[in-house]
Design an enzyme around this catalytic site. Structure first.
Site, PDB file in Angstrom:
ATOM      1  N   GLY A  35      36.160  40.374  35.723  1.00 48.03           N
ATOM      2  CA  GLY A  35      37.386  40.656  36.490  1.00 48.03           C
ATOM      3  C   GLY A  35      37.726  39.496  37.403  1.00 48.03           C
ATOM      4  O   GLY A  35      38.295  39.664  38.485  1.00 48.03           O
ATOM      5  N   GLY A  53      41.106  38.673  39.243  1.00 42.90           N
ATOM      6  CA  GLY A  53      41.662  39.623  40.209  1.00 42.90           C
ATOM      7  C   GLY A  53      41.574  39.100  41.632  1.00 42.90           C
ATOM      8  O   GLY A  53      41.178  37.960  41.877  1.00 42.90           O
ATOM      9  N   ASP A  93      37.209  37.799  31.801  1.00 39.43           N
ATOM     10  CA  ASP A  93      38.375  38.571  32.229  1.00 39.43           C
ATOM     11  C   ASP A  93      39.304  38.728  31.039  1.00 39.43           C
ATOM     12  O   ASP A  93      39.350  37.854  30.161  1.00 39.43           O
ATOM     13  CB  ASP A  93      39.106  37.828  33.367  1.00 39.43           C
ATOM     14  N   ILE A 138      34.962  43.574  28.913  1.00 43.58           N
ATOM     15  CA  ILE A 138      33.600  44.061  29.179  1.00 43.58           C
ATOM     16  C   ILE A 138      33.226  45.173  28.204  1.00 43.58           C
ATOM     17  O   ILE A 138      32.076  45.592  28.152  1.00 43.58           O
ATOM     18  CB  ILE A 138      33.448  44.570  30.631  1.00 43.58           C
ATOM     19  N   TYR A 170      39.172  57.372  39.467  1.00 45.97           N
ATOM     20  CA  TYR A 170      38.600  56.110  39.948  1.00 45.97           C
ATOM     21  C   TYR A 170      37.433  56.364  40.913  1.00 45.97           C
ATOM     22  O   TYR A 170      36.365  55.746  40.804  1.00 45.97           O
ATOM     23  CB  TYR A 170      39.712  55.310  40.637  1.00 45.97           C
ATOM     24  N   LYS A 225      33.560  55.394  40.398  1.00 46.61           N
ATOM     25  CA  LYS A 225      32.828  54.522  41.334  1.00 46.61           C
ATOM     26  C   LYS A 225      31.539  55.200  41.791  1.00 46.61           C
ATOM     27  O   LYS A 225      30.470  54.596  41.818  1.00 46.61           O
ATOM     28  CB  LYS A 225      33.709  54.165  42.540  1.00 46.61           C
TER      29      LYS A 225
HETATM   30  N1  SER Z   1      41.781  49.686  47.199  1.00 47.25           N
HETATM   31  C1  SER Z   1      41.455  50.400  46.003  1.00 47.25           C
HETATM   32  C2  SER Z   1      42.559  51.234  45.523  1.00 47.25           C
HETATM   33  O1  SER Z   1      43.440  51.531  46.290  1.00 47.25           O
HETATM   34  C3  SER Z   1      40.310  51.312  46.282  1.00 47.25           C
HETATM   35  O2  SER Z   1      39.136  50.680  46.056  1.00 47.25           O
HETATM   36  O3  SER Z   1      42.521  51.645  44.404  1.00 47.25           O
END
Ligand code: SER
Length: 337
Positions: free
Chosen positions: A11, A14, A35, A55, A154, A158
């Site tokens: 990544g 980014g 990436d 990945i 997400y 995580k």
């Molecule tokens: N800043 C990220 C988001 O808003 C959170 O890790 O998705």
């Protein structure tokens, strides 16, 4: 084939990759990157080898393993929180299967060159899930082990990958085989990050960086959360510094696998006021996006980062005022002038 120990960033094109490549590229070990997108030319010239790919491509990972002796990994590739809500199954694939692939890659690298691979994983305040605003306000600065009921794909990804990393760090050590533990997994739960050089895409904390970048370009901006919405934020240089400090800390100083870090925790209205002060012609309005507001309401208003401060000396240079006065406003003005 590189006979030298190398550093791998996924990544890499980014937001955080930009800052990390700058800091890592001058060191003694070559930096290689992976990436989906090619690196910006000014970054590409700083790295030894740029792999453009995924990945999820295990053949490509095997090739990198065969060609490079990697002993430090910064696994930054991910789909951010808002984006992940639109494609949850894809998010799971990239965020979880992708991380599993990188942990397997690290274990194999360690087995082949015989040294532990230090593995940095960026987690997020999205790993938390506060049930309502009353609890959020009462909770204040949230500790690492509290409120771990994320509401987003997400956040769930995580939190699970934090556990996966902990598993890889311990599992092989516990097996009575010659496969000694080769993954030294280290993780930070980041607050919202604000960079003067890049604009994020697909995140939910994006309203703060978007507001300031829009104002600097003379564009009107409609903030997608209420003025009283509060989450912790940090200036990108402090986030990069924290990653390097954690990665270079002696293992015996670390009492946790996963650390909160914080710097300042303004409301959206407090951000608007300082942006408006710096760019008096800025037009900043509010147009609440209910879904994104719900996500922000479930994230902590601030985090307790005392473990990071104690164990490896987390100490952000910028508070709310100096982040804007000394870093964001001048650097962004310069960027768009
Ligand atoms: N800043 C990220 C988001 O808003 C959170 O890790 O998705």
């Amino acid at each position: 084939m590189s006979r030298f120990a190398s550093i791998l960033l996924t990544g890499a094109s980014g937001e955080m990759g930009h800052g990390l490549i700058d800091r890592l590229a001058g060191g003694s070990r070559p930096v290689i990157t992976l990436d989906l997108n090619p690196l910006a030319p000014e970054l590409a010239k700083k790295v030894r080898k740029e792999f453009v790919g995924s990945i999820l491509d295990t053949q490509l990972l095997e090739r990198i393993n065969a060609e490079y002796e990697v002993d430090e990994i910064y696994h930054l590739a991910a789909l951010l929180s808002t984006r992940s809500e639109f494609s949850p199954a894809l998010a799971h694939k990239v965020n979880v299967e992708g991380t599993l692939n990188m942990l397997e890659f690290a274990q194999k690298e360690g087995e082949s060159h015989g040294r532990p691979v230090t593995f940095f994983y960026p987690s997020s305040i999205a790993a938390y899930g506060l049930p309502d605003l009353g609890v959020k306000t009462a909770a204040g600065r949230v500790k690492e082990d509290d409120f771990l009921q994320p509401t987003t794909m997400y956040g769930a990804n995580k939190l699970y990958c934090e556990h996966l990393g902990r598993y890889y760090g311990r599992h092989y050590k516990q097996l009575a085989t010659d496969k000694l533990g080769k993954v030294d997994f280290r993780c930070i739960r980041f607050p919202g990050l604000i960079s003067a050089l890049t604009v994020p895409s697909g995140g939910t904390s994006d309203y703060a960086p978007e507001m300031i970048h829009a104002a600097a370009q003379g564009e009107a901006y409609a903030c997608f959360v209420r003025p009283d919405a509060r989450i912790p934020f940090m200036a990108m240089p402090d986030a990069v510094e924290a990653v390097l400090k954690l990665m270079h800390a002696p293992a015996d100083r670390l009492t946790r696998t996963v650390y909160n870090i914080g710097a300042f925790a303004p409301t959206a209205d407090e951000v608007r006021r300082v942006v408006q002060e710096a760019f008096p012609d800025a037009t900043i309005t509010t147009k609440v996006d209910v879904k994104r507001q719900g996500i922000i309401d479930s994230w902590p208003g601030d985090v307790d980062d005392s473990a990071a401060r104690r164990d490896w000396g987390h100490s952000p240079r910028y508070d709310f005022d100096s982040a804007f006065r000394d870093y964001l406003i001048p650097t962004i003005r310069n960027r768009y002038s």
